[in-house]
Design a protein around this motif. Structure first.
Motif, mmCIF file in Angstrom:
data_model
loop_
_atom_site.group_PDB
_atom_site.id
_atom_site.type_symbol
_atom_site.label_atom_id
_atom_site.label_comp_id
_atom_site.label_asym_id
_atom_site.label_seq_id
_atom_site.Cartn_x
_atom_site.Cartn_y
_atom_site.Cartn_z
ATOM 1 N N ARG A 30 0.821 -1.214 0.000
ATOM 2 C CA ARG A 30 0.000 0.000 0.000
ATOM 3 C C ARG A 30 0.858 1.269 0.000
ATOM 4 N N ILE A 31 1.897 1.230 -0.829
ATOM 5 C CA ILE A 31 2.742 2.404 -1.048
ATOM 6 C C ILE A 31 1.911 3.496 -1.727
ATOM 7 N N SER A 32 2.135 4.754 -1.344
ATOM 8 C CA SER A 32 1.312 5.859 -1.843
ATOM 9 C C SER A 32 1.785 6.435 -3.167
ATOM 10 N N ALA A 33 3.082 6.302 -3.477
ATOM 11 C CA ALA A 33 3.625 6.796 -4.748
ATOM 12 C C ALA A 33 4.992 6.161 -4.968
ATOM 13 N N ILE A 34 5.385 6.073 -6.224
ATOM 14 C CA ILE A 34 6.711 5.558 -6.575
ATOM 15 C C ILE A 34 7.476 6.660 -7.303
ATOM 16 N N ILE A 35 8.652 6.986 -6.797
ATOM 17 C CA ILE A 35 9.507 8.006 -7.416
ATOM 18 C C ILE A 35 10.418 7.313 -8.418
ATOM 19 N N THR A 36 10.293 7.744 -9.664
ATOM 20 C CA THR A 36 10.918 7.050 -10.794
ATOM 21 C C THR A 36 11.720 8.044 -11.620
ATOM 22 N N THR A 37 13.030 8.164 -11.479
ATOM 23 C CA THR A 37 13.954 7.236 -10.854
ATOM 24 C C THR A 37 15.091 7.981 -10.154
ATOM 25 N N ASN A 38 15.919 7.194 -9.468
ATOM 26 C CA ASN A 38 17.165 7.691 -8.900
ATOM 27 C C ASN A 38 18.217 7.806 -10.005
ATOM 28 N N THR A 39 19.471 7.996 -9.639
ATOM 29 C CA THR A 39 20.559 8.133 -10.611
ATOM 30 C C THR A 39 20.899 6.779 -11.247
ATOM 31 N N THR A 40 21.648 6.844 -12.351
ATOM 32 C CA THR A 40 22.005 5.631 -13.088
ATOM 33 C C THR A 40 23.501 5.362 -13.035
ATOM 34 N N LEU A 41 23.843 4.091 -13.167
ATOM 35 C CA LEU A 41 25.243 3.691 -13.291
ATOM 36 C C LEU A 41 25.688 3.659 -14.744
ATOM 37 N N ASP A 42 24.753 3.802 -15.664
ATOM 38 C CA ASP A 42 25.080 3.810 -17.092
ATOM 39 C C ASP A 42 25.893 5.045 -17.459
ATOM 40 N N ARG A 43 26.692 4.920 -18.481
ATOM 41 C CA ARG A 43 27.452 6.034 -19.026
ATOM 42 C C ARG A 43 27.270 6.003 -20.543
ATOM 43 N N ILE A 44 26.298 6.756 -21.033
ATOM 44 C CA ILE A 44 25.936 6.684 -22.452
ATOM 45 C C ILE A 44 26.222 8.013 -23.144
ATOM 46 N N ASN A 45 27.108 7.987 -24.131
ATOM 47 C CA ASN A 45 27.365 9.143 -25.005
ATOM 48 C C ASN A 45 27.690 10.418 -24.223
ATOM 49 N N LEU A 46 28.533 10.303 -23.212
ATOM 50 C CA LEU A 46 28.933 11.469 -22.440
ATOM 51 C C LEU A 46 30.192 12.094 -23.032
ATOM 52 N N ARG A 47 30.284 13.412 -22.936
ATOM 53 C CA ARG A 47 31.431 14.124 -23.513
ATOM 54 C C ARG A 47 32.383 14.676 -22.455
ATOM 55 N N SER A 48 31.916 14.791 -21.234
ATOM 56 C CA SER A 48 32.711 15.423 -20.187
ATOM 57 C C SER A 48 33.928 14.579 -19.814
ATOM 58 N N PRO A 49 35.031 15.239 -19.442
ATOM 59 C CA PRO A 49 36.210 14.495 -18.969
ATOM 60 C C PRO A 49 35.952 13.736 -17.664
ATOM 61 N N HIS A 50 34.871 14.063 -16.951
ATOM 62 C CA HIS A 50 34.536 13.357 -15.707
ATOM 63 C C HIS A 50 33.616 12.160 -15.947
ATOM 64 N N ALA A 51 33.367 11.809 -17.186
ATOM 65 C CA ALA A 51 32.358 10.800 -17.519
ATOM 66 C C ALA A 51 32.613 9.444 -16.873
ATOM 67 N N LYS A 52 33.873 9.119 -16.597
ATOM 68 C CA LYS A 52 34.184 7.782 -16.074
ATOM 69 C C LYS A 52 34.279 7.732 -14.551
ATOM 70 N N GLU A 53 33.942 8.838 -13.896
ATOM 71 C CA GLU A 53 33.959 8.825 -12.433
ATOM 72 C C GLU A 53 32.907 7.840 -11.909
ATOM 73 N N ALA A 54 33.234 7.167 -10.812
ATOM 74 C CA ALA A 54 32.277 6.248 -10.193
ATOM 75 C C ALA A 54 31.177 7.038 -9.506
ATOM 76 N N GLY A 55 29.976 6.460 -9.474
ATOM 77 C CA GLY A 55 28.854 7.095 -8.797
ATOM 78 C C GLY A 55 27.616 7.102 -9.662
ATOM 79 N N GLY A 56 26.601 7.814 -9.197
ATOM 80 C CA GLY A 56 25.335 7.884 -9.906
ATOM 81 C C GLY A 56 25.284 9.100 -10.803
ATOM 82 N N LEU A 57 24.864 8.881 -12.043
ATOM 83 C CA LEU A 57 24.749 9.956 -13.036
ATOM 84 C C LEU A 57 23.345 10.539 -12.996
#
Length: 347
Positions: free
Chosen positions: A228-255
């Motif tokens: 009986r959850i009242s709402a679902i928050i969709t979504t948190n950050t992703t571990l994917d790294r798709i077509n990024l241009r920044s020099p920080h693109a490979k840092e670990a963590g949530g995008l």
């Protein structure tokens, strides 16, 4: 005038360390220069979700005000609702610095904070003093070294329930080892059962990751309905790294930020076909058109955070005002009329 000052401030903040800039931005909210327009609403924008009435469907995501130090100005910033935290039972420093990276070329950010916060006791004291003129929620977290992480969520809610309008179970942060394992159906059902037992009258939301299979989503939808959850928050950050241009693109963590928009909206649309639980769309919202797309994909409301890094605090009001225009242009008399009207294009 204030928008010009805001733009200059943003330009200055982008020249310094991102985490330091974030701290300065929070302090700036308490100055006369902050963009605080007050309520932004209209008959079209007024929204009901989980028994809560929102001036508009544009919310502040958790993580911006982790320690609930800026509630007073944030409730006057044009949001329809705000979420603070995440709060863990005990204070914890989080992961070593640097742990926040600005991906300017991608209008994105990567963080690996690890639930750094002042602890539930201090955060709840601030919530108790807050004058809540819009719904204010708390994101619940678990301590990194906890012997029972599932129990941590219930402990925080039990402490905070008299001072918040909703609570969010956050099992989707990628920055606490094995936390996402709690999204599995058996573990999630047990965790939610403990939380629901202590919630009182507080609506409980669930925040999920974008990095889930179709079967994962089906399982989560079923567990959330049973609990009986009242709402679902969709979504948190992703571990994917798709077509990024920044020099920080490979840092670990949530995008987070613009690159997450499509993935999170696909997840949102799929979930909308699996459950009647209201959904809150998060991930890459930085324009009124983004918010409108989330709503038409199946969201009853939206949240943003990373967009503020590039658009400033006035972004919330601008998105709400723009959303009002888009709804009117398409003949919708309310946000609820538009929810899910374009889900099929995101499947």
């Amino acid at each position: 005038m204030k928008r010009s000052i805001e733009k200059m401030g943003l330009a200055a903040l982008r020249r310094i360390d991102p985490e330091m800039a974030h701290g300065l931005a929070l302090r700036a909210l308490h100055t006369p220069f902050a963009a605080l327009p007050g309520p932004v609403t209209s008959p079209r924008l007024t929204t009901r979700i989980a028994g809560l009435t929102l001036n508009n469907p544009v919310g502040l995501a958790a993580g911006f005000d982790k320690n609930a130090t800026a509630i007073r100005p944030l409730v006057r910033a044009g949001f329809g609702f705000i979420e603070v935290g995440a709060a863990t039972p005990l204070p914890q420093p989080g992961n070593p610095k640097p742990r926040l990276f600005r991906l300017t070329e991608d209008r994105a950010a990567i963080n690996r904070f690890g639930f750094n916060n002042d602890g539930a006791e201090a955060i709840v004291r601030r919530l108790a003093r807050a004058h809540r003129t819009i719904p204010v929620g708390l994101n619940l977290g678990a301590n990194k070294d906890s012997a029972n992480r599932a129990e941590d969520f219930a402990r925080v809610l039990q402490m905070a329930r008299g001072h918040i309008d909703f609570a969010t179970v956050n099992v989707s942060s990628p920055n606490t080892e094995k936390l996402r394992d709690l999204q599995g159906p058996m573990a999630l059902a047990a965790l939610l059962d403990g939380v629901m037992q202590v919630r009182g009258n507080v609506p409980v939301f669930l925040k999920i990751a974008p990095d889930l299979t179709d079967q994962d989503l089906a399982d989560i939808a079923k567990v959330a309905e049973d609990a009986r959850i009242s709402a679902i928050i969709t979504t948190n950050t992703t571990l994917d790294r798709i077509n990024l241009r920044s020099p920080h693109a490979k840092e670990a963590g949530g995008l987070s930020g613009a690159p997450l928009f499509e993935k999170s909206t696909h997840t949102l649309a799929k979930l909308h076909t699996l459950t009647d639980i209201p959904l809150i769309g998060v991930g890459g919202v930085s324009t009124a058109r983004d918010a409108y797309s989330k709503i038409r994909a199946g969201a009853s409301a939206v949240q943003l955070y990373t967009g503020l890094v590039y658009g400033g605090l006035s972004l919330a009001a601008r998105i709400a005002q723009g959303l009002d225009v888009l709804l009117q242009q398409d003949g919708f008399g309310s946000v609820s009329e538009a929810v899910g009207t374009n889900t099929k294009d995101w499947l």
